[in-house]
Scaffold this motif. Structure first.
Motif, PDB file in Angstrom:
ATOM      1  N   ASN A 199      -0.178  13.268  -6.261  1.00  0.00           N
ATOM      2  CA  ASN A 199      -0.586  13.629  -7.905  1.00  0.00           C
ATOM      3  C   ASN A 199      -0.687  15.172  -7.962  1.00  0.00           C
ATOM      4  O   ASN A 199      -0.589  15.814  -8.800  1.00  0.00           O
ATOM      5  CB  ASN A 199      -1.956  13.051  -7.958  1.00  0.00           C
ATOM      6  N   LYS A 238      -3.913   7.691   1.453  1.00  0.00           N
ATOM      7  CA  LYS A 238      -4.696   8.448   0.728  1.00  0.00           C
ATOM      8  C   LYS A 238      -4.306   9.656   0.526  1.00  0.00           C
ATOM      9  O   LYS A 238      -3.960  10.581  -0.711  1.00  0.00           O
ATOM     10  CB  LYS A 238      -6.220   8.611   1.224  1.00  0.00           C
ATOM     11  N   ILE A 286       2.018   1.730  -3.438  1.00  0.00           N
ATOM     12  CA  ILE A 286       0.985   2.500  -4.336  1.00  0.00           C
ATOM     13  C   ILE A 286       0.871   4.046  -4.011  1.00  0.00           C
ATOM     14  O   ILE A 286       0.699   4.880  -4.777  1.00  0.00           O
ATOM     15  CB  ILE A 286      -0.372   1.775  -4.145  1.00  0.00           C
ATOM     16  N   ALA A 287       0.750   4.355  -2.929  1.00  0.00           N
ATOM     17  CA  ALA A 287       0.616   5.640  -2.311  1.00  0.00           C
ATOM     18  C   ALA A 287       1.947   6.596  -2.710  1.00  0.00           C
ATOM     19  O   ALA A 287       1.683   7.568  -3.074  1.00  0.00           O
ATOM     20  CB  ALA A 287       0.797   5.838  -0.693  1.00  0.00           C
ATOM     21  N   SER A 335       0.715  -1.086  -0.029  1.00  0.00           N
ATOM     22  CA  SER A 335       0.043   0.058   0.007  1.00  0.00           C
ATOM     23  C   SER A 335       0.840   1.463   0.052  1.00  0.00           C
ATOM     24  O   SER A 335       0.543   2.224  -0.630  1.00  0.00           O
ATOM     25  CB  SER A 335      -1.061   0.065   1.227  1.00  0.00           C
ATOM     26  N   LEU A 375      -9.328   7.314  -6.942  1.00  0.00           N
ATOM     27  CA  LEU A 375      -8.714   7.193  -5.722  1.00  0.00           C
ATOM     28  C   LEU A 375      -9.400   6.018  -4.878  1.00  0.00           C
ATOM     29  O   LEU A 375      -8.772   5.362  -4.214  1.00  0.00           O
ATOM     30  CB  LEU A 375      -8.566   8.662  -5.015  1.00  0.00           C
ATOM     31  N   THR A 377      -8.661   2.770  -6.211  1.00  0.00           N
ATOM     32  CA  THR A 377      -7.227   2.400  -5.819  1.00  0.00           C
ATOM     33  C   THR A 377      -7.087   1.831  -4.542  1.00  0.00           C
ATOM     34  O   THR A 377      -6.391   1.017  -4.365  1.00  0.00           O
ATOM     35  CB  THR A 377      -6.288   3.788  -6.177  1.00  0.00           C
ATOM     36  N   THR A 428      -1.198  10.863   1.255  1.00  0.00           N
ATOM     37  CA  THR A 428       0.201  11.020   0.339  1.00  0.00           C
ATOM     38  C   THR A 428       0.022  10.791  -1.316  1.00  0.00           C
ATOM     39  O   THR A 428       0.577  11.152  -1.865  1.00  0.00           O
ATOM     40  CB  THR A 428       1.096   9.799   1.032  1.00  0.00           C
ATOM     41  N   TYR A 429      -0.939  10.012  -1.567  1.00  0.00           N
ATOM     42  CA  TYR A 429      -1.275   9.743  -2.875  1.00  0.00           C
ATOM     43  C   TYR A 429      -1.622  11.093  -3.572  1.00  0.00           C
ATOM     44  O   TYR A 429      -1.291  11.291  -4.376  1.00  0.00           O
ATOM     45  CB  TYR A 429      -2.207   8.640  -2.953  1.00  0.00           C
TER      46      TYR A 429
END
Length: 176
Positions: free
Chosen positions: A133, A126, A66-67, A63, A110, A113, A128-129
């Motif tokens: 972006n 979330k 991904i983030a 995870s 989001l 994801t 950090t993601y």
């Protein structure tokens, strides 16, 4: 008349006859023959139980990968921006378009994801993601500004405003 035993000999001295079973191949001796290289008899190994702690560490690591993926794209985007230059042509425009639409698409998806990755660190992941972006999107907007395709002057918006004229031109340290 004596019974004759007929033996088949191969035509070539290097040939092997696979049609007959050798004398040593009985059911008892079959189990004594070792398996080929790389063969593993899974019935002889004990079963290994997976631990929940190891699985939770693996999920947390995946995870976070991904983030942090948008943050890892920033250096490559900077390099692509540098290589594209500031001219307005088809390739820099396509690159800027990709740099704008990819983070927007990622922010819109989001929820899907992080659908399975909700846990104790879900909100931080979330955030950090989203931050990664948003930084990618700001980088694309900066590239648009440096190319001169953002409408930042008043003359871009109003027809009666005149474009700014340069007062000085400096070339090689000499004022013209």
């Amino acid at each position: 008349m004596a019974s004759k035993t007929v033996q088949k000999f191969p035509k070539n001295k290097w040939a092997i006859d696979f049609t007959t079973r050798p004398k040593c191949m009985t059911e008892k001796s079959k189990s004594e023959i070792p398996g080929p290289v790389g063969y593993a008899d899974y019935h002889s190994y004990p079963t290994v139980e997976t631990h929940d702690a190891d699985l939770s560490k693996l999920v947390a690591k995946k995870s976070w990968n991904i983030a942090l993926a948008p943050m890892k794209q920033l250096p490559m985007n900077l390099f692509i921006m540098y290589m594209a230059g500031n001219s307005i042509s088809i390739f820099p425009i396509m690159i800027v378009g990709m740099m704008i639409f990819k983070p927007i698409k990622a922010m819109l998806t989001l929820k899907s994801t992080f659908k399975m990755l909700d846990g104790e660190q879900g909100i931080l992941l979330k955030f950090t993601y989203l931050l990664g972006n948003i930084l990618c999107l700001l980088l694309a907007v900066y590239k648009c500004h440096s190319m001169g395709i953002l409408p930042t002057a008043p003359s871009d918006w109003l027809a009666f405003k005149e474009h700014r004229q340069r007062v000085d031109y400096i070339v090689g340290g000499i004022q013209l």
